[in-house]
Design a protein around this motif. Structure first.
Motif, PDB file in Angstrom:
ATOM      1  N   LEU A  92       0.820  -1.217   0.000  1.00 42.63           N
ATOM      2  CA  LEU A  92       0.000   0.000   0.000  1.00 42.63           C
ATOM      3  C   LEU A  92       0.850   1.262   0.000  1.00 42.63           C
ATOM      4  O   LEU A  92       0.402   2.317  -0.454  1.00 42.63           O
ATOM      5  CB  LEU A  92      -0.923  -0.003   1.220  1.00 42.63           C
ATOM      6  CG  LEU A  92      -1.865  -1.199   1.339  1.00 42.63           C
ATOM      7  CD1 LEU A  92      -2.632  -1.134   2.656  1.00 42.63           C
ATOM      8  CD2 LEU A  92      -2.833  -1.237   0.162  1.00 42.63           C
ATOM      9  N   TRP A  93       2.039   1.173   0.551  1.00 42.43           N
ATOM     10  CA  TRP A  93       2.976   2.305   0.605  1.00 42.43           C
ATOM     11  C   TRP A  93       4.354   1.721   0.844  1.00 42.43           C
ATOM     12  O   TRP A  93       4.503   0.693   1.509  1.00 42.43           O
ATOM     13  CB  TRP A  93       2.603   3.261   1.725  1.00 42.43           C
ATOM     14  CG  TRP A  93       3.526   4.435   1.877  1.00 42.43           C
ATOM     15  CD1 TRP A  93       3.433   5.649   1.263  1.00 42.43           C
ATOM     16  CD2 TRP A  93       4.706   4.502   2.706  1.00 42.43           C
ATOM     17  NE1 TRP A  93       4.471   6.462   1.643  1.00 42.43           N
ATOM     18  CE2 TRP A  93       5.271   5.782   2.531  1.00 42.43           C
ATOM     19  CE3 TRP A  93       5.325   3.603   3.567  1.00 42.43           C
ATOM     20  CZ2 TRP A  93       6.415   6.190   3.184  1.00 42.43           C
ATOM     21  CZ3 TRP A  93       6.491   3.999   4.220  1.00 42.43           C
ATOM     22  CH2 TRP A  93       7.018   5.283   4.036  1.00 42.43           C
ATOM     23  N   GLN A  94       5.412   2.367   0.290  1.00 46.44           N
ATOM     24  CA  GLN A  94       6.761   1.864   0.499  1.00 46.44           C
ATOM     25  C   GLN A  94       7.775   2.988   0.313  1.00 46.44           C
ATOM     26  O   GLN A  94       7.480   4.023  -0.295  1.00 46.44           O
ATOM     27  CB  GLN A  94       7.074   0.719  -0.464  1.00 46.44           C
ATOM     28  CG  GLN A  94       6.982   1.100  -1.946  1.00 46.44           C
ATOM     29  CD  GLN A  94       7.228  -0.074  -2.856  1.00 46.44           C
ATOM     30  OE1 GLN A  94       8.161  -0.852  -2.638  1.00 46.44           O
ATOM     31  NE2 GLN A  94       6.405  -0.222  -3.883  1.00 46.44           N
ATOM     32  N   THR A  95       8.953   2.780   0.844  1.00 51.75           N
ATOM     33  CA  THR A  95      10.028   3.767   0.714  1.00 51.75           C
ATOM     34  C   THR A  95      10.858   3.567  -0.545  1.00 51.75           C
ATOM     35  O   THR A  95      11.710   4.398  -0.852  1.00 51.75           O
ATOM     36  CB  THR A  95      10.958   3.696   1.938  1.00 51.75           C
ATOM     37  OG1 THR A  95      11.447   2.352   2.080  1.00 51.75           O
ATOM     38  CG2 THR A  95      10.218   4.110   3.195  1.00 51.75           C
ATOM     39  N   ASN A  96      10.615   2.476  -1.266  1.00 50.28           N
ATOM     40  CA  ASN A  96      11.346   2.191  -2.516  1.00 50.28           C
ATOM     41  C   ASN A  96      12.860   2.144  -2.294  1.00 50.28           C
ATOM     42  O   ASN A  96      13.633   2.728  -3.052  1.00 50.28           O
ATOM     43  CB  ASN A  96      10.999   3.218  -3.601  1.00 50.28           C
ATOM     44  CG  ASN A  96       9.559   3.112  -4.063  1.00 50.28           C
ATOM     45  OD1 ASN A  96       9.117   2.055  -4.495  1.00 50.28           O
ATOM     46  ND2 ASN A  96       8.819   4.200  -3.961  1.00 50.28           N
ATOM     47  N   THR A  97      13.275   1.466  -1.246  1.00 52.46           N
ATOM     48  CA  THR A  97      14.696   1.348  -0.928  1.00 52.46           C
ATOM     49  C   THR A  97      15.162  -0.105  -1.004  1.00 52.46           C
ATOM     50  O   THR A  97      16.145  -0.484  -0.373  1.00 52.46           O
ATOM     51  CB  THR A  97      14.976   1.914   0.476  1.00 52.46           C
ATOM     52  OG1 THR A  97      14.042   1.349   1.421  1.00 52.46           O
ATOM     53  CG2 THR A  97      14.838   3.430   0.488  1.00 52.46           C
ATOM     54  N   ALA A  98      14.451  -0.936  -1.770  1.00 55.13           N
ATOM     55  CA  ALA A  98      14.834  -2.345  -1.903  1.00 55.13           C
ATOM     56  C   ALA A  98      16.154  -2.468  -2.658  1.00 55.13           C
ATOM     57  O   ALA A  98      16.529  -1.604  -3.453  1.00 55.13           O
ATOM     58  CB  ALA A  98      13.739  -3.122  -2.638  1.00 55.13           C
TER      59      ALA A  98
END
Length: 316
Positions: A92-98
């Motif tokens: 639903l939401w993420q920091t996009n730091t994978a």
């Protein structure tokens, strides 16, 4: 990691606990509903609420940063990504730091929430930044800005204008009236806050206008305001008229009222709306060179290519 359930009084005020929650959460750990992180001194808390919202609060219970709704848990993943998941494990939401390896997320007493790498290199790979109260607006006509709350397009930004008590902003998704007002706290908590910029409006400007929808008699309906007050009056007039929203860069300005013509609504996005409000300070009395330069500067911005970010930066 120590985490305790937290209770919200009336949905806002955090009830104090005799045991502090942890201020950081490592990879492969998560926040379940009712659990939270708290900064070392208790100034800020990051809560996975029982209603599924992931929200960062100030000590007084007001929202510092809102990340997402309708979640089941928030996970600090082993790949470095911090994600709010639904009950069906939908992101639903993420920091996009994978893809950056082991990380931990921590909350600080300066209002920052950040993701840090494990190991000797100590700079954040993601953060919302410390909360700077010296970047809050102080006078009518100040412009406030924040990231656009759209994944991948946040850099373009969103701006509004402070009238001395509240923020006026043009927003999509409001079919009846694109102009809304919000508190400064609401504006700041919606996404990453940029701060404020204060347009250098020359001193001594006064505007003689009718700020109603229809002027029946200029002698009674017109008012003379100092320019910053005039800007706030113009914002209230446009909101009262109502406006339409456009994603295009070409806007139509709300007309001014006269004795023979009712004011009509305009079409805006956030940057053109702010510029129209500043134009309310350009039809000045007793013009001098400085005032003329200000007028030309605002009109050139209106007529040229623009984005919310470029308009915000233009008045730094």
């Amino acid at each position: 990691m120590r985490m305790k359930n937290i209770v919200l009084a009336l949905g806002l005020t955090l009830v104090a606990s005799s045991v502090l929650a942890a201020s950081r959460m490592g990879h492969y750990e998560n926040l379940q509903k009712g659990q939270y992180l708290q900064s070392p001194g208790g100034a800020y808390s990051l809560m996975m609420q029982t209603d599924g919202s992931l929200v960062m609060y100030r000590r007084d219970g007001t929202v510092r940063y809102s990340m997402g709704k309708h979640g089941q848990f928030a996970a600090m993943q082993g790949d470095g990504n911090f994600v709010l998941y639904s009950a069906f494990t939908v992101k639903l939401w993420q920091t996009n730091t994978a893809g950056q390896g082991g990380m931990y997320i921590e909350i600080l007493d300066d209002g920052n929430l950040r993701i840090m790498p494990l190991g000797p290199v100590q700079w954040p790979v993601w953060e919302i930044g410390a909360e700077r109260h010296d970047q809050d607006p102080t006078q009518a006509g100040d412009i406030v800005g924040r990231d656009l709350d759209v994944p991948g397009a946040g850099f373009a930004g969103h701006i509004g204008l402070w009238d001395g008590t509240q923020v006026y902003e043009a927003m999509g998704g409001q079919p009846q009236n694109a102009i809304r007002t919000s508190s400064l706290n609401e504006f700041k908590s919606a996404s990453k806050y940029w701060g404020k910029t204060s347009p250098k409006i020359p001193a001594g400007l006064q505007e003689n206008r009718c700020y109603l929808a229809y002027c029946t008699n200029q002698g009674y309906d017109h008012r003379v305001f100092e320019s910053r007050v005039a800007i706030a009056q113009r914002a209230a007039q446009i909101r009262a008229l109502g406006a339409d929203y456009t994603l295009g860069r070409f806007a139509t300005r709300a007309t001014w009222a006269s004795e023979t013509q009712r004011a009509t609504r305009g079409t805006y996005r956030c940057d053109t709306f702010v510029l129209d409000l500043l134009i309310a300070s350009t039809a000045h009395q007793n013009a001098n060179n400085e005032q003329a330069q200000w007028s030309n500067y605002v009109w050139n911005l209106w007529n040229g290519p623009k984005l919310p970010l470029t308009v915000f930066d233009a008045f730094r």
